[in-house]
Write a protein that holds these residues in place. Structure first.
Motif, PDB file in Angstrom:
ATOM      1  N   UNK A 349     -36.690  46.130  54.531  1.00 56.27           N
ATOM      2  CA  UNK A 349     -37.775  46.088  53.555  1.00 56.27           C
ATOM      3  C   UNK A 349     -38.500  44.747  53.594  1.00 56.27           C
ATOM      4  N   UNK A 350     -37.771  43.649  53.755  1.00 57.80           N
ATOM      5  CA  UNK A 350     -38.412  42.335  53.838  1.00 57.80           C
ATOM      6  C   UNK A 350     -39.354  42.271  55.031  1.00 57.80           C
ATOM      7  N   UNK A 351     -38.905  42.779  56.165  1.00 62.23           N
ATOM      8  CA  UNK A 351     -39.750  42.771  57.358  1.00 62.23           C
ATOM      9  C   UNK A 351     -41.018  43.602  57.119  1.00 62.23           C
ATOM     10  N   UNK A 405     -48.805  49.664  47.346  1.00 58.99           N
ATOM     11  CA  UNK A 405     -47.940  50.730  46.847  1.00 58.99           C
ATOM     12  C   UNK A 405     -46.658  50.815  47.665  1.00 58.99           C
ATOM     13  N   UNK A 406     -46.786  50.736  48.986  1.00 54.34           N
ATOM     14  CA  UNK A 406     -45.603  50.780  49.832  1.00 54.34           C
ATOM     15  C   UNK A 406     -44.691  49.585  49.610  1.00 54.34           C
ATOM     16  N   UNK A 407     -45.286  48.409  49.423  1.00 53.72           N
ATOM     17  CA  UNK A 407     -44.463  47.224  49.164  1.00 53.72           C
ATOM     18  C   UNK A 407     -43.665  47.393  47.870  1.00 53.72           C
ATOM     19  N   UNK A 408     -44.330  47.861  46.832  1.00 57.70           N
ATOM     20  CA  UNK A 408     -43.644  48.029  45.547  1.00 57.70           C
ATOM     21  C   UNK A 408     -42.547  49.086  45.647  1.00 57.70           C
ATOM     22  N   UNK A 409     -42.811  50.144  46.403  1.00 57.91           N
ATOM     23  CA  UNK A 409     -41.789  51.174  46.573  1.00 57.91           C
ATOM     24  C   UNK A 409     -40.537  50.597  47.211  1.00 57.91           C
ATOM     25  N   UNK A 410     -40.726  49.804  48.255  1.00 54.84           N
ATOM     26  CA  UNK A 410     -39.574  49.224  48.958  1.00 54.84           C
ATOM     27  C   UNK A 410     -38.817  48.256  48.052  1.00 54.84           C
ATOM     28  N   UNK A 411     -39.552  47.400  47.347  1.00 54.06           N
ATOM     29  CA  UNK A 411     -38.884  46.409  46.506  1.00 54.06           C
ATOM     30  C   UNK A 411     -38.173  47.071  45.325  1.00 54.06           C
ATOM     31  N   UNK A 412     -38.825  48.032  44.675  1.00 53.28           N
ATOM     32  CA  UNK A 412     -38.222  48.689  43.521  1.00 53.28           C
ATOM     33  C   UNK A 412     -36.985  49.477  43.927  1.00 53.28           C
ATOM     34  N   UNK A 431     -46.259  38.205  46.636  1.00 52.13           N
ATOM     35  CA  UNK A 431     -44.930  37.637  46.453  1.00 52.13           C
ATOM     36  C   UNK A 431     -43.937  38.766  46.208  1.00 52.13           C
ATOM     37  N   UNK A 432     -42.740  38.606  46.743  1.00 56.08           N
ATOM     38  CA  UNK A 432     -41.708  39.627  46.591  1.00 56.08           C
ATOM     39  C   UNK A 432     -40.354  38.962  46.445  1.00 56.08           C
ATOM     40  N   UNK A 433     -39.500  39.606  45.677  1.00 54.71           N
ATOM     41  CA  UNK A 433     -38.108  39.170  45.556  1.00 54.71           C
ATOM     42  C   UNK A 433     -37.216  40.382  45.759  1.00 54.71           C
ATOM     43  N   UNK A 434     -36.239  40.226  46.665  1.00 53.06           N
ATOM     44  CA  UNK A 434     -35.291  41.286  46.981  1.00 53.06           C
ATOM     45  C   UNK A 434     -33.883  40.776  46.716  1.00 53.06           C
TER      46      UNK A 434
END
Length: 457
Positions: A349-351, A405-412, A431-434
């Motif tokens: 997901x990070x990639x 939308x895809x980024x939020x799906x992966x992170x959530x 910005x994202x946090x996993x």
């Protein structure tokens, strides 16, 4: 004509007449409120102008009936007031306003009829006075704007019938006939009002269809993105299931004289792992069959992505950045903290989040400088992709505009978060946090599709 047919024809005509009377009663015998909505651009200005016109019609009608029609004030005042009040009433109850206008006109015509020959050489507009024509035209316009065309045509037909009975059948003394002019102008007003109403309904329907289409597109994109994520995570899950199967097969050979119960349990574990792996492959086969040329949904049709290619991890970020630089984007990367192994789903997901953010910058900010930051924190992995103001004209993008939308799906899915916003210098940052374990907590629900007003890239 046969006797039976002769009896049937009057009955058939009578039945049709009763149906038409029921239709007229349902359409015109109603006091249902249908207020005129405020104008989009002018707000309440049309309502004010109509009230001003109603006041002018009342004054003009009273003066005309008194001076030209030789009516007393006690008779002229209520008739003129009814004609003006019909306009105000039509703002809220158009059918009732039309009846009041018709009643004022008919009563006025009957009251003036006996005075048409009082003064020789003077001609009075009859059966429609000037004020009565203006009031009735405005009432018909308000009626046609808010009721079905059939009701407007019925009102026009009754207007023409009343005019014909007064002027053509009853007649009067010396006067200026106004019936033809009134009926023709009424027909023009009804056609104009029906056309405006049809145009307004068509625009409202178009807006509704556009809204539904946007919502459906957002939901379809959400499902496609979840399907794509499922296809990618299949390899991660399949790898673990394969390892479990192999370990369960090898474990009995690592112990001398293993108990039969242990061998039986390990055999059951291996059997269940193989069955789960088979089911995963079957489900993935259904998903891949939608696009056999691009089974993972990672590129354009025809790329021929191999279904058994390994999924990318954080180790391949350098190669991704080099490819982005080769595409003409100035990209730098900064890493904070000490790298450590993460769950395979978190690394994948990070990639993908960094890949999508760089693709957005390449499409929407050509010529900008991009900074990729990767921070290894005790609780997980933080990513930030920031681009400066674009230095070149932004070309139109053929994409669906749902990258975030895809980024939020992966992170959530992993219990993380994604934020996106503009920067003060005209750029954009993602910005994202996993979490480090890559597991989505049970209390975090999956996100719903975005509304049509949400900003996407």
């Amino acid at each position: 004509m046969t006797e039976t047919g002769g009896r049937r024809t009057p009955a058939l005509l009578a039945g049709r007449a009763r149906r038409w009377l029921r239709v007229l009663r349902d359409d015109l015998c109603t006091v249902r409120a249908d207020p005129l909505p405020a104008s989009v651009w002018l707000r309440w200005l049309p309502h004010g102008l109509l009230w001003l016109a109603a006041f002018g019609v009342s004054l003009g009608g009273v003066a005309q009936l008194k001076d030209g029609g030789h009516l007393a004030s006690g008779a002229a005042f209520p008739i003129g007031l009814a004609q003006g009040a019909a306009i105000g009433l039509a703002l809220w109850r158009p059918v009732l306003g039309w009846w009041l206008s018709m009643a004022g006109t008919v009563v006025g015509a009957v009251a003036v009829h006996g005075h048409l020959t009082d003064v020789r050489g003077e001609t009075f507009p009859w059966p429609w006075t000037g004020a009565g024509v203006v009031a009735h035209l405005l009432v018909l316009l308000l009626l046609a704007l808010r009721v079905r065309t059939r009701v407007s045509v019925e009102a026009l037909a009754l207007t023409a019938l009343a005019t014909y009975l007064l002027e053509g059948v009853w007649g009067g003394g010396t006067h200026t006939p106004t019936g033809v002019v009134a009926v023709v102008l009424s027909a023009v007003v009804v056609v104009l009002g029906a056309a405006l109403r049809g145009r307004r309904e068509a625009r409202a329907e178009l807006v509704e269809q556009t809204t539904l289409t946007s919502e459906e597109r957002a939901r379809r994109t959400l499902l496609e993105e979840r399907s794509r994520i499922a296809r990618e995570l299949h390899d991660v899950v399949a790898h673990h299931m394969s390892v479990i199967s192999i370990q369960a097969q090898v474990a009995p050979h690592l112990v001398e004289h293993p108990p039969p119960e242990l061998v039986e349990n390990l055999t059951g574990i291996r059997h269940n792992a193989l069955e789960a792996l088979t089911e995963l492959r079957r489900v993935l086969g259904v998903l891949r069959s939608e696009n056999p040329e691009d089974p993972y949904g990672l590129g354009d049709p025809g790329t021929g992505a191999a279904p058994d290619a390994p999924q990318p991890t954080l180790d391949r970020l350098d190669a991704l950045i080099e490819n982005t630089r080769a595409a003409g984007l100035d990209v730098t990367i900064g890493v904070k903290g000490r790298a450590r192994p993460y769950a395979p789903g978190a690394e994948l997901s990070a990639y993908r989040i960094v890949q999508e953010a760089l693709s957005n910058a390449l499409r929407h900010a050509p010529g900008s400088r991009v900074r990729v930051e990767v921070a290894h924190l005790p609780g997980g992995l933080r990513l930030a992709v920031t681009n400066s103001r674009p230095l070149q004209p932004v070309p139109p993008s053929p994409g669906a505009g749902h990258g975030l939308l895809g980024m939020r799906e992966r992170a959530t899915m992993l219990g993380g978060t994604v934020t996106a916003a503009g920067t003060p210098d005209g750029g954009f940052t993602v910005s994202a946090f996993l979490p480090g374990d890559g597991a989505r907590p049970a209390h975090i629900p999956l996100p719903e599709p975005p509304t049509t007003g949400e900003r996407t890239r």
